[in-house]
Motif scaffolding. Structure first.
Motif, short mmCIF file in Angstrom:
data_model
loop_
_atom_site.label_atom_id
_atom_site.label_comp_id
_atom_site.label_asym_id
_atom_site.label_seq_id
_atom_site.Cartn_x
_atom_site.Cartn_y
_atom_site.Cartn_z
N GLN A 1 0.84 -1.19 0.00
CA GLN A 1 0.00 0.00 0.00
C GLN A 1 0.87 1.24 0.00
OE1 GLN A 1 -2.61 -0.38 3.39
NE2 GLN A 1 -4.11 -1.56 2.23
N GLN B 1 -4.36 5.47 2.84
CA GLN B 1 -3.60 4.38 2.25
C GLN B 1 -4.38 3.75 1.10
OE1 GLN B 1 -2.61 1.79 5.57
NE2 GLN B 1 -0.53 2.59 5.59
N GLN B 2 -3.68 3.50 0.00
CA GLN B 2 -4.30 2.88 -1.18
C GLN B 2 -3.43 1.73 -1.66
OE1 GLN B 2 -4.89 5.93 -4.12
NE2 GLN B 2 -6.50 6.96 -2.97
N THR B 3 -4.05 0.82 -2.43
CA THR B 3 -3.30 -0.30 -2.99
C THR B 3 -2.20 0.21 -3.91
OG1 THR B 3 -5.25 -1.73 -2.89
CG2 THR B 3 -3.48 -2.41 -4.36
#
Length: 207
Positions: A84, A95-97
């Motif tokens: 992430q 938070q993002q992939t």
């Protein structure tokens, strides 16, 4: 404050945060469904059935790593192996992939020839299932671990065998009961008598 809030969101959404260090994410394999048609007698008395499915299985050459023999996947440089990345949106940090490794935390520099770095290949597999007595259309039998292989060391999914019972030319089903129409003569209807009635086990005499 944004760093602390980002760590909290990381705990909620599965990220490791700064305090957890690099941690690879694993992904469970997808569940599969197989439709099995049965005759009425097979549904009533139960049956053992063999069938074949096509599914994504773990690559035998690289054992699911996706890397060629003699090499190993490396930690993603974009996310540091976490899977992430942090994105600032005004006051908050979310938070993002990771777009580079797609959440796995690893990248394959030297991909396996058999699976092309995917760690999974599509294969045919023969399976057997025991259908219990008394099933009806829409009932499902679960075969644990017979779905698609997981990614990045994740567990496999399950396979659900869904039952469809064919219509019978004589009997109609109402839950656990069967019914059928049997013609009788006028004299038997008035005076009574004995007639032969069909069942799934054979003919019986009904008074």
């Amino acid at each position: 404050f944004s760093d602390i809030f980002g760590d909290v969101l990381g705990d909620i959404f599965g990220g490791s945060g700064r305090r957890g260090g690099a941690r690879q994410q694993v992904f469970r394999g997808a569940d599969l469904r197989y439709e099995l048609e049965l005759d009425l007698a097979e549904a009533v008395f139960g049956k053992s059935a063999d069938f074949e499915v096509t599914k994504l299985s773990e690559c035998e050459l690289c054992h699911g790593s996706g890397a060629a023999k003699g090499s190993q996947p490396e930690a993603c440089e974009t996310c540091g192996g976490v899977g992430q990345v942090r994105v600032s949106q005004g006051f908050f940090t979310l938070q993002q992939t990771c777009p580079h490794c797609r959440g796995s935390g690893r990248v394959v520099r030297n991909p396996c020839d058999a699976c092309l770095g995917q760690g999974r290949v599509r294969r045919h597999k023969k399976l057997a299932v025991k259908i219990p007595a008394g099933v009806d259309s829409g009932d499902r039998v679960r075969l644990a671990g017979e779905g698609e292989a997981g990614r990045n060391g994740g567990p496999p999914g399950d396979l659900y065998v869904e039952v469809h019972v064919r219509e019978h030319p004589i009997f109609e089903r109402d839950g656990a009961h069967l019914s059928c129409e049997v013609p009788i003569g006028f004299a038997t209807a008035v005076l009574g008598g004995k007639i032969e009635v069909p069942t799934l086990d054979g003919q019986v005499v009904l008074k």
